[in-house]
Design a protein around this motif. Structure first.
Motif, mmCIF file in Angstrom:
data_model
loop_
_atom_site.group_PDB
_atom_site.id
_atom_site.type_symbol
_atom_site.label_atom_id
_atom_site.label_comp_id
_atom_site.label_asym_id
_atom_site.label_seq_id
_atom_site.Cartn_x
_atom_site.Cartn_y
_atom_site.Cartn_z
ATOM 1 N N LEU A 1 50.021 28.346 -44.221
ATOM 2 C CA LEU A 1 48.841 29.051 -43.723
ATOM 3 C C LEU A 1 48.786 29.009 -42.200
ATOM 4 N N SER A 2 49.082 27.853 -41.632
ATOM 5 C CA SER A 2 49.020 27.718 -40.178
ATOM 6 C C SER A 2 50.034 28.622 -39.494
ATOM 7 N N ILE A 3 51.267 28.657 -40.015
ATOM 8 C CA ILE A 3 52.291 29.504 -39.406
ATOM 9 C C ILE A 3 51.931 30.975 -39.533
ATOM 10 N N SER A 4 51.396 31.377 -40.684
ATOM 11 C CA SER A 4 51.024 32.790 -40.862
ATOM 12 C C SER A 4 49.913 33.200 -39.904
ATOM 13 N N ILE A 5 48.922 32.320 -39.696
ATOM 14 C CA ILE A 5 47.833 32.636 -38.772
ATOM 15 C C ILE A 5 48.336 32.640 -37.333
ATOM 16 N N LEU A 6 49.145 31.637 -36.994
ATOM 17 C CA LEU A 6 49.664 31.556 -35.628
ATOM 18 C C LEU A 6 50.578 32.735 -35.308
ATOM 19 N N SER A 7 51.335 33.215 -36.293
ATOM 20 C CA SER A 7 52.219 34.349 -36.037
ATOM 21 C C SER A 7 51.431 35.600 -35.672
ATOM 22 N N ILE A 8 50.237 35.754 -36.266
ATOM 23 C CA ILE A 8 49.392 36.897 -35.904
ATOM 24 C C ILE A 8 48.817 36.702 -34.500
ATOM 25 N N LEU A 9 48.407 35.470 -34.185
ATOM 26 C CA LEU A 9 47.820 35.202 -32.870
ATOM 27 C C LEU A 9 48.854 35.228 -31.755
ATOM 28 N N MET A 10 50.127 35.126 -32.106
ATOM 29 C CA MET A 10 51.160 35.104 -31.071
ATOM 30 C C MET A 10 51.319 36.447 -30.374
ATOM 31 N N LEU A 11 51.012 37.543 -31.061
ATOM 32 C CA LEU A 11 51.137 38.844 -30.405
ATOM 33 C C LEU A 11 50.109 39.001 -29.293
ATOM 34 N N TRP B 1 36.058 42.269 -20.379
ATOM 35 C CA TRP B 1 36.228 40.822 -20.373
ATOM 36 C C TRP B 1 37.658 40.509 -20.782
ATOM 37 N N GLY B 2 38.290 39.581 -20.110
ATOM 38 C CA GLY B 2 39.723 39.348 -20.246
ATOM 39 C C GLY B 2 40.229 39.194 -21.663
ATOM 40 N N LEU B 3 39.469 38.485 -22.529
ATOM 41 C CA LEU B 3 39.939 38.203 -23.883
ATOM 42 C C LEU B 3 39.333 39.113 -24.939
ATOM 43 N N LEU B 4 38.476 40.038 -24.548
ATOM 44 C CA LEU B 4 37.814 40.890 -25.529
ATOM 45 C C LEU B 4 38.806 41.838 -26.198
ATOM 46 N N GLY B 5 39.694 42.418 -25.403
ATOM 47 C CA GLY B 5 40.692 43.323 -25.968
ATOM 48 C C GLY B 5 41.681 42.608 -26.862
ATOM 49 N N THR B 6 42.138 41.421 -26.434
ATOM 50 C CA THR B 6 43.076 40.673 -27.263
ATOM 51 C C THR B 6 42.424 40.179 -28.551
ATOM 52 N N ALA B 7 41.118 39.850 -28.490
ATOM 53 C CA ALA B 7 40.395 39.435 -29.697
ATOM 54 C C ALA B 7 40.300 40.597 -30.686
ATOM 55 N N ALA B 8 39.984 41.792 -30.182
ATOM 56 C CA ALA B 8 39.932 42.971 -31.052
ATOM 57 C C ALA B 8 41.316 43.300 -31.615
ATOM 58 N N PHE B 9 42.311 43.138 -30.775
ATOM 59 C CA PHE B 9 43.684 43.366 -31.193
ATOM 60 C C PHE B 9 44.068 42.420 -32.330
ATOM 61 N N ALA B 10 43.755 41.121 -32.184
ATOM 62 C CA ALA B 10 44.044 40.135 -33.226
ATOM 63 C C ALA B 10 43.273 40.443 -34.504
ATOM 64 N N PHE B 11 42.030 40.910 -34.370
ATOM 65 C CA PHE B 11 41.216 41.240 -35.543
ATOM 66 C C PHE B 11 41.853 42.364 -36.353
ATOM 67 N N PHE B 12 42.355 43.400 -35.702
ATOM 68 C CA PHE B 12 42.976 44.508 -36.409
ATOM 69 C C PHE B 12 44.250 44.056 -37.115
ATOM 70 N N CYS B 13 44.986 43.127 -36.506
ATOM 71 C CA CYS B 13 46.194 42.612 -37.165
ATOM 72 C C CYS B 13 45.823 41.763 -38.376
ATOM 73 N N PHE B 14 44.815 40.894 -38.236
ATOM 74 C CA PHE B 14 44.361 40.077 -39.349
ATOM 75 C C PHE B 14 43.849 40.934 -40.502
ATOM 76 N N TYR B 15 43.214 42.034 -40.170
ATOM 77 C CA TYR B 15 42.679 42.909 -41.208
ATOM 78 C C TYR B 15 43.800 43.443 -42.099
ATOM 79 N N LEU B 16 44.943 43.736 -41.511
ATOM 80 C CA LEU B 16 46.071 44.211 -42.317
ATOM 81 C C LEU B 16 46.539 43.128 -43.293
ATOM 82 N N LEU B 17 46.546 41.865 -42.850
ATOM 83 C CA LEU B 17 46.928 40.783 -43.760
ATOM 84 C C LEU B 17 45.938 40.660 -44.917
#
Length: 495
Positions: free
Chosen positions: A50-60, A375-391
């Motif tokens: 689980l940790s590797i799968s979550i981290l792999s999404i956050l790595m992008l 805000w610096g991390l707002l775009g990356t947070a939205a980006f990560a959310f869209f990737c997580f949604y696919l999972l």
């Protein structure tokens, strides 16, 4: 510059710790009571997976932030202080492949082994299966890598004649952009098509393993992700529509409970008959089909029992229980609406940016960039959310098709009632599809994630890998159409 990179490293460490804590929390709260204080090795594998799968999404998103740190460099060598993202990508995906093809199967064979056997015999039996699989996979990978493990880059040889350097810059005008007389195009632009050639080099073995794992994951991602992107929000919305409207009377509860009891007895008889057939050795296609039918009916029966308990809350806090039930369904409606908006945005982005050549608009790429400006991390947070949604869509699609296709085993995830074999299966599915999700996101958001290590691996190397590049170049849009046409065909399944 150094402060920015140090902050990025600190954030990466903190997020990694949080991910492990979340994985442990999910395991503790989803596990079945029968697995409490036992099955420690499968639990350890689940936490790591689980940790590797979550981290792999956050790595992008981390890769994008790492690129931004490098782009702000004001002195030579500043990029050497950033995270080694390419090495991290390869390490994570090699670990991903080892878990999916070796560790998780071993844990499942060990967990599902005959409980009457000793621990040593169960380990021996599981090792036999895994070692056999390892030998086969090793031979296939070794042969393929030796024969076709090369990348073919198409390059163009450019050359031009030499001449004296111009005395003044006024020699260059809109009609004379190059050195020389009467030249309207520089030699680099006027090179003939025959100057194209192929530059061949051998790729690294880790990159080759990632490429093959991506192909396997892409098949599952196209099927399960295509179905889930429609069924995930619709399932939540229809769950609200079918919610219990009012508390039933005691007589109605007894009547419904009696009917469910009869169904339970019938399923018990059917399960005993199938168990008897299994002991006699008659495990054919018909037997597997009947087992699948019993599993499906049992799952539906459990859902009916839960629904009946919701319609007739008991105990001293019955009113509070009913109020929480209503709030739960309202939350499902809100999540369903949000999910529907995200699914529509995904499909629209695929059509606008990927299926139409040239793209009509960067669409979500532009949205993420503008959010980063806010805000610096707002775009990356939205980006990560869209990737997580696919999972999440992959898991929803696997559950939906698992109830309807004979060759897909049902492995439901239930709060406080998930056995370790179901946990391991779903973690393996997430890990296998996470590679394809990252590859798909790197393609779908190429404008936002340009010049990253992920782009180098998934965009350049994979699209030039001998024998595989055709799946990423010529078949890319066809695969997207095939995969994401499933929502249109299976949208009714959520009902």
């Amino acid at each position: 510059m150094g402060d920015f990179n140090l902050a990025l490293v600190i954030v990466a460490v903190v997020v990694t710790v949080i991910v492990f804590v979340v994985s442990i929390y999910l395991l503790v709260n989803y596990q079945h009571p029968d697995d409490v204080n036992q099955a420690y090795f499968p639990k350890f594998v689940v936490i790591i997976g689980l940790s590797i799968s979550i981290l792999s999404i956050l790595m992008l998103p981390a890769d994008v932030a790492n690129r931004q740190a490098c782009s702000r460099a004001i002195y030579n060598g500043a990029c050497n202080l950033t995270l080694p993202m390419k090495d991290l990508w390869l390490a994570v995906y090699i670990a991903d492949a080892v878990l999916v093809f070796f560790i998780i199967p071993f844990a499942m064979f060990y967990y599902e082994g005959d409980q009457d056997k000793s621990i040593g015999k169960r380990i021996k039996s599981a090792l036999m299966w895994v070692i056999t699989s390892a030998i086969v996979c090793g031979l296939v990978l070794g042969i393929l890598y030796a024969l076709v493990g090369k990348v073919d880059f198409t390059v163009r040889h450019l050359s031009s004649a030499t001449t004296n350097f111009p005395s003044t810059w006024t020699d260059f005008t809109s009609t004379q952009p190059c050195v020389g007389n009467n030249l309207h195009q520089c030699s680099a632009y006027s090179a003939s098509a025959s100057s194209e050639t192929t530059w061949t080099m051998r790729t690294s073995f880790p990159e080759y393993v990632v490429a093959l794992a991506t192909i396997v994951g892409s098949v599952l991602f196209s099927i399960f992700g295509g179905v889930g992107i429609a069924c995930l929000p619709l399932g939540l919305i229809f769950s609200f529509i079918r919610r219990p409207k009012a508390v039933i009377t005691r007589s109605q509860y007894i009547k419904e409970a009696t009917e469910l009891g009869k169904k339970a007895k019938e399923l018990k008889k059917a399960a005993d008959a199938l168990h008897q057939e299994e002991r006699s050795g008659s495990k054919g296609r018909k037997w597997r089909k009947n087992v699948k039918a019993v599993e499906k009916e049992l799952l539906l029966l459990e859902e009916d029992v839960t629904a009946l308990e919701e319609m007739y809350p008991q105990g001293e806090k019955a009113e509070a229980t009913w109020a929480f039930t209503i709030l739960g369904y309202l939350a499902k409606l809100v999540l369903g609406v949000v999910g529907f908006i995200v699914s529509v945005a995904w499909v629209a982005h695929i059509v606008i940016y990927l299926l139409i050549d040239p793209p009509l608009s960067p669409f979500l790429n532009e949205v993420f960039i503008k959010l980063d400006d806010v805000w610096g991390l707002l775009g990356t947070a939205a980006f990560a959310f869209f990737c997580f949604y696919l999972l999440l869509a992959v898991i929803a699609g696997a559950m939906m098709l698992g109830l309807r296709l004979v060759f897909i085993t049902i492995h439901p995830m239930k709060w406080g009632a998930t056995l370790m074999n179901s946990f391991l299966f779903n973690v393996g599915l997430i890990l296998l599809c996470s590679i394809s999700v990252i590859q798909f996101c790197a393609t779908a958001f190429a404008y936002y994630s340009q010049a990253t290590a992920a782009q180098e691996i998934f965009g350049h190397t994979l699209e030039s890998l001998r024998g595989i590049k055709y799946l990423y170049k010529d078949g890319k849009r066809e695969n997207l159409v095939a995969g994401f046409s499933f929502p249109l065909e299976f949208a009714g399944l959520a009902k």
